[in-house]
Write an enzyme that holds these catalytic residues in place. Structure first.
Site, short mmCIF file in Angstrom:
data_model
loop_
_atom_site.label_atom_id
_atom_site.label_comp_id
_atom_site.label_asym_id
_atom_site.label_seq_id
_atom_site.Cartn_x
_atom_site.Cartn_y
_atom_site.Cartn_z
N ASP A 10 0.87 -1.17 0.00
CA ASP A 10 0.00 0.00 0.00
C ASP A 10 0.91 1.23 0.00
O ASP A 10 2.10 1.13 0.33
CB ASP A 10 -0.88 -0.03 1.26
CG ASP A 10 -1.67 1.25 1.44
OD1 ASP A 10 -2.36 1.66 0.50
OD2 ASP A 10 -1.58 1.84 2.54
N MET A 11 0.38 2.39 -0.31
CA MET A 11 1.23 3.58 -0.39
C MET A 11 1.02 4.52 0.80
O MET A 11 1.86 4.60 1.68
CB MET A 11 0.98 4.30 -1.71
CG MET A 11 1.49 3.52 -2.92
SD MET A 11 3.29 3.29 -2.96
CE MET A 11 3.82 4.92 -3.49
N ASP A 12 -0.09 5.24 0.85
CA ASP A 12 -0.30 6.22 1.92
C ASP A 12 -0.35 5.53 3.28
O ASP A 12 -1.11 4.58 3.49
CB ASP A 12 -1.61 6.99 1.69
CG ASP A 12 -1.55 7.85 0.44
OD1 ASP A 12 -0.51 8.49 0.22
OD2 ASP A 12 -2.54 7.87 -0.32
N LYS A 195 -8.10 -5.18 -3.35
CA LYS A 195 -6.68 -5.38 -3.65
C LYS A 195 -6.32 -6.87 -3.74
O LYS A 195 -5.52 -7.27 -4.59
CB LYS A 195 -5.82 -4.69 -2.59
CG LYS A 195 -5.95 -3.19 -2.57
CD LYS A 195 -5.05 -2.58 -1.50
CE LYS A 195 -5.24 -1.08 -1.39
NZ LYS A 195 -4.32 -0.47 -0.39
N ASN A 221 -8.96 -0.80 3.69
CA ASN A 221 -8.95 -1.32 2.32
C ASN A 221 -7.79 -2.28 2.06
O ASN A 221 -7.61 -2.76 0.94
CB ASN A 221 -8.92 -0.17 1.31
CG ASN A 221 -7.72 0.75 1.49
OD1 ASN A 221 -7.03 0.72 2.51
ND2 ASN A 221 -7.47 1.59 0.51
#
Length: 273
Positions: A10-12, A195, A221
């Site tokens: 994941d990024m953020d 995802k 998520n």
């Protein structure tokens, strides 16, 4: 972790620190080693593909992206999957959002070609969303949008998030699923297009099992992805329900937690417990 073949991030709040950056020099060295060992690196985020690729300007052309929470999957610049809400369902969801009691609710419609917002949306909100949606265009009416829409990206007061999620479940079960990444952010996605689904499609293409996958996340998520991965890592900054879904813990996003665990993998050392 000796047989890991895929790392999904994941990024953020996970790969990126709170300033939306990461240690690029350190990762570049790690990525070169991962590539040499045949270990795939996949970006799995709720954000727009066109934004995500800008974080990896030198290697985006060879990475895979599970973007928009799994609705849009790109591998080495080639589309692998594009989801789509039926047009009638989009209109019904918009009607629910208009009728509900969700103070300070704003949203954009995310599609294959662009994200879209109604011109009545507050300018400050749109300016904020431009940090996540590099392709973002205004419309007056829904019928002006000629695109494959696959996600609603909503923002509202935290206290009303449970109310909105319950309303979506009550009125649109089987059509839309609400997932939250915290801080008042809620995505309405096509059921099953999360995802984990996107990663499973890539795993099938590449012949990689769940047990050969290492994944990192910090939000609601990420739950399915963390549960699916043989080595699922919740960040130290993740809420408890996300930590409960993961088998392992990583240091926080502000401590280069993802890179620390990747280094353990490269060094052949045990994972964080």
């Amino acid at each position: 972790m000796a047989d890991i073949k895929l790392i999904a991030v994941d990024m953020d709040g996970t790969f990126l620190d709170d300033r939306k950056n990461y240690n690029r020099a350190r990762f570049a060295e790690q990525y070169a080693e991962l590539k040499a060992r045949g270990i795939r690196f996949v970006v799995a985020s709720g954000n727009q593909y066109y934004q995500l690729r800008t974080f990896f300007p030198d290697i985006a052309h060879e990475l895979a992206f599970v973007a928009e929470n799994g609705a849009y999957i790109v591998e080495a610049g080639e589309d692998r999957f594009v989801g789509e809400f039926p047009a009638g369902d989009v209109a019904k969801i918009i009607d629910t959002l208009a009728r509900g009691n969700y103070p300070a609710l704003n949203y954009v419609l995310c599609g294959y070609h662009s994200a879209w917002y109604f011109s009545s949306a507050p300018a400050a909100y749109i300016e904020k969303m431009r940090r996540y949606c590099y392709r973002l265009q205004p419309v007056e009416r829904l019928d002006e949008i000629h695109d494959r829409l696959f996600k609603f990206a909503l923002n509202l007061s935290d206290e009303y998030v449970p109310v909105l999620m319950a309303d979506i479940e009550r009125h649109h079960a089987g059509v839309a699923t609400a997932v939250t990444s915290g801080h008042g952010s809620v995505d309405l996605i096509i059921p099953g297009l999360h995802k984990a689904h996107g990663l499973a499609l890539l795993q099938q293409r590449w012949g990689i099992t769940h047990q050969q996958m290492l994944a990192f996340g910090d939000g609601g998520n990420d739950l399915e992805m963390l549960s699916q991965a043989g080595f699922g890592y919740a960040m130290a900054n993740a809420p408890e329900r996300v930590k409960a879904a993961a088998k392992y813990r990583a240091p926080s996003n502000n401590q280069e937690g993802v890179l620390d665990v990747i280094q353990l993998l490269l060094d052949g050392r045990p994972p964080f417990d």
